[in-house]
Motif scaffolding. Structure first.
Motif, mmCIF file in Angstrom:
data_model
loop_
_atom_site.group_PDB
_atom_site.id
_atom_site.type_symbol
_atom_site.label_atom_id
_atom_site.label_comp_id
_atom_site.label_asym_id
_atom_site.label_seq_id
_atom_site.Cartn_x
_atom_site.Cartn_y
_atom_site.Cartn_z
ATOM 1 N N LEU A 111 -7.181 10.500 -5.952
ATOM 2 C CA LEU A 111 -8.571 10.286 -6.373
ATOM 3 C C LEU A 111 -9.461 10.067 -5.156
ATOM 4 C CD1 LEU A 111 -10.662 9.804 -8.635
ATOM 5 C CD2 LEU A 111 -10.006 7.392 -8.554
ATOM 6 N N GLY A 112 -9.067 9.144 -4.298
ATOM 7 C CA GLY A 112 -9.877 8.863 -3.115
ATOM 8 C C GLY A 112 -10.018 10.056 -2.199
ATOM 9 N N MET A 113 -8.921 10.743 -1.954
ATOM 10 C CA MET A 113 -8.966 11.907 -1.067
ATOM 11 C C MET A 113 -9.832 13.023 -1.648
ATOM 12 S SD MET A 113 -7.153 11.335 1.676
ATOM 13 C CE MET A 113 -6.714 12.941 2.282
ATOM 14 N N SER A 114 -9.714 13.266 -2.953
ATOM 15 C CA SER A 114 -10.500 14.346 -3.543
ATOM 16 C C SER A 114 -11.981 13.990 -3.609
ATOM 17 C CB SER A 114 -9.964 14.735 -4.916
ATOM 18 O OG SER A 114 -9.969 13.647 -5.797
ATOM 19 N N ILE A 115 -12.318 12.721 -3.796
ATOM 20 C CA ILE A 115 -13.721 12.301 -3.756
ATOM 21 C C ILE A 115 -14.311 12.582 -2.379
ATOM 22 C CG2 ILE A 115 -15.232 10.267 -3.695
ATOM 23 C CD1 ILE A 115 -13.551 9.136 -6.022
ATOM 24 N N ILE A 116 -13.598 12.148 -1.345
ATOM 25 C CA ILE A 116 -14.099 12.310 0.023
ATOM 26 C C ILE A 116 -14.126 13.775 0.437
ATOM 27 C CG2 ILE A 116 -13.592 11.806 2.452
ATOM 28 C CD1 ILE A 116 -12.439 9.084 1.406
ATOM 29 N N MET A 117 -13.013 14.468 0.231
ATOM 30 C CA MET A 117 -12.922 15.845 0.709
ATOM 31 C C MET A 117 -13.867 16.785 -0.027
ATOM 32 S SD MET A 117 -10.979 15.812 3.268
ATOM 33 C CE MET A 117 -10.843 17.569 3.503
ATOM 34 N N SER A 118 -13.998 16.645 -1.329
ATOM 35 C CA SER A 118 -14.913 17.536 -2.049
ATOM 36 C C SER A 118 -16.352 17.272 -1.647
ATOM 37 C CB SER A 118 -14.727 17.423 -3.563
ATOM 38 O OG SER A 118 -14.947 16.113 -4.020
ATOM 39 N N CYS A 119 -16.685 16.023 -1.344
ATOM 40 C CA CYS A 119 -18.039 15.709 -0.871
ATOM 41 C C CYS A 119 -18.291 16.335 0.502
ATOM 42 C CB CYS A 119 -18.239 14.197 -0.813
ATOM 43 S SG CYS A 119 -19.878 13.712 -0.252
ATOM 44 N N VAL A 120 -17.359 16.148 1.417
ATOM 45 C CA VAL A 120 -17.534 16.673 2.773
ATOM 46 C C VAL A 120 -17.588 18.197 2.771
ATOM 47 C CG1 VAL A 120 -16.412 16.886 5.029
ATOM 48 C CG2 VAL A 120 -16.526 14.662 3.906
ATOM 49 N N VAL A 121 -16.671 18.831 2.067
ATOM 50 C CA VAL A 121 -16.643 20.295 2.042
ATOM 51 C C VAL A 121 -17.897 20.851 1.378
ATOM 52 C CG1 VAL A 121 -15.416 22.301 1.108
ATOM 53 C CG2 VAL A 121 -14.145 20.448 2.188
ATOM 54 N N THR A 122 -18.340 20.239 0.287
ATOM 55 C CA THR A 122 -19.579 20.688 -0.365
ATOM 56 C C THR A 122 -20.764 20.508 0.561
ATOM 57 O OG1 THR A 122 -18.672 20.117 -2.532
ATOM 58 C CG2 THR A 122 -21.053 20.399 -2.397
ATOM 59 N N LEU A 123 -20.831 19.389 1.247
ATOM 60 C CA LEU A 123 -21.926 19.112 2.173
ATOM 61 C C LEU A 123 -21.936 20.107 3.329
ATOM 62 C CD1 LEU A 123 -24.248 17.121 2.698
ATOM 63 C CD2 LEU A 123 -22.643 15.737 3.986
ATOM 64 N N VAL A 124 -20.795 20.386 3.909
ATOM 65 C CA VAL A 124 -20.707 21.323 5.029
ATOM 66 C C VAL A 124 -21.059 22.744 4.578
ATOM 67 C CG1 VAL A 124 -19.078 22.442 6.623
ATOM 68 C CG2 VAL A 124 -19.085 19.956 6.390
ATOM 69 N N ASN A 125 -20.545 23.143 3.422
ATOM 70 C CA ASN A 125 -20.753 24.521 2.969
ATOM 71 C C ASN A 125 -22.151 24.792 2.435
ATOM 72 O OD1 ASN A 125 -18.221 25.469 3.647
ATOM 73 N ND2 ASN A 125 -17.344 24.957 1.670
ATOM 74 N N THR A 126 -22.767 23.815 1.770
ATOM 75 C CA THR A 126 -24.042 24.102 1.101
ATOM 76 C C THR A 126 -25.191 23.227 1.565
ATOM 77 O OG1 THR A 126 -23.630 22.577 -0.743
ATOM 78 C CG2 THR A 126 -22.808 24.833 -0.969
ATOM 79 N N GLY A 127 -24.897 22.170 2.303
ATOM 80 C CA GLY A 127 -25.950 21.265 2.745
ATOM 81 C C GLY A 127 -26.366 20.305 1.648
ATOM 82 N N PHE A 128 -27.171 19.330 2.051
ATOM 83 C CA PHE A 128 -27.664 18.333 1.097
ATOM 84 C C PHE A 128 -29.047 18.757 0.632
ATOM 85 C CE2 PHE A 128 -29.466 14.239 -0.213
ATOM 86 C CZ PHE A 128 -28.448 13.816 -1.063
ATOM 87 N N ASN A 129 -29.082 19.486 -0.466
ATOM 88 C CA ASN A 129 -30.346 19.969 -1.008
ATOM 89 C C ASN A 129 -30.286 19.899 -2.535
ATOM 90 O OD1 ASN A 129 -28.663 22.143 -1.609
ATOM 91 N ND2 ASN A 129 -29.291 23.288 0.194
ATOM 92 N N ASP A 130 -31.254 20.534 -3.179
ATOM 93 C CA ASP A 130 -31.283 20.504 -4.645
ATOM 94 C C ASP A 130 -29.972 21.024 -5.217
ATOM 95 O OD1 ASP A 130 -33.828 19.520 -4.606
ATOM 96 O OD2 ASP A 130 -34.801 21.469 -4.930
ATOM 97 N N GLY A 131 -29.446 20.320 -6.179
ATOM 98 C CA GLY A 131 -28.222 20.720 -6.845
ATOM 99 C C GLY A 131 -26.952 20.270 -6.147
ATOM 100 N N PHE A 132 -27.091 19.474 -5.063
ATOM 101 C CA PHE A 132 -25.907 19.038 -4.327
ATOM 102 C C PHE A 132 -24.941 18.272 -5.217
ATOM 103 C CE2 PHE A 132 -23.695 15.570 -2.188
ATOM 104 C CZ PHE A 132 -22.871 16.303 -1.350
ATOM 105 N N PHE A 133 -25.447 17.300 -5.973
ATOM 106 C CA PHE A 133 -24.564 16.457 -6.768
ATOM 107 C C PHE A 133 -23.862 17.244 -7.877
ATOM 108 C CE2 PHE A 133 -27.308 13.266 -4.789
ATOM 109 C CZ PHE A 133 -26.324 12.486 -4.206
ATOM 110 N N GLU A 134 -24.523 18.236 -8.429
ATOM 111 C CA GLU A 134 -23.879 19.083 -9.437
ATOM 112 C C GLU A 134 -22.759 19.907 -8.790
ATOM 113 O OE1 GLU A 134 -24.926 22.669 -12.575
ATOM 114 O OE2 GLU A 134 -26.552 21.608 -11.572
ATOM 115 N N ARG A 135 -23.031 20.492 -7.626
ATOM 116 C CA ARG A 135 -21.989 21.250 -6.919
ATOM 117 C C ARG A 135 -20.841 20.337 -6.504
ATOM 118 N NH1 ARG A 135 -26.611 22.972 -4.545
ATOM 119 N NH2 ARG A 135 -26.111 21.925 -2.579
#
Length: 75
Positions: A17-41
């Protein structure tokens, strides 16, 4: 309180759980940036990553224990 015999499984689930929370956040942030729709992605990435992380942990956990027991000192 849960019986001690479940402690390894509980550990692996909490770690996954902890690893997937952190890793999915980091990978999403790196790939798409922090913009509209970030939390949904991020949520979509997490809901995919968590089950994969659980399966990976249950497969790799015992393998990692064997490897560590071979390379770690016995003291």
């Amino acid at each position: 309180m849960l019986p001690k015999k479940f402690s390894q499984s509980i550990f692996l689930i909490i770690m996954s759980l902890g690893m997937s929370i952190i890793m999915s956040c980091v990978v999403t942030l790196v790939n798409t940036g922090f913009n509209d729709g970030f939390f949904e992605r991020y949520f979509n990435a997490f809901t995919f990553a968590f089950p994969v992380a659980i399966v990976a942990a249950f497969i790799m956990g015992p393998i990692a224990k064997i490897i560590v027991s071979k390379i770690a000192s016995k003291d």
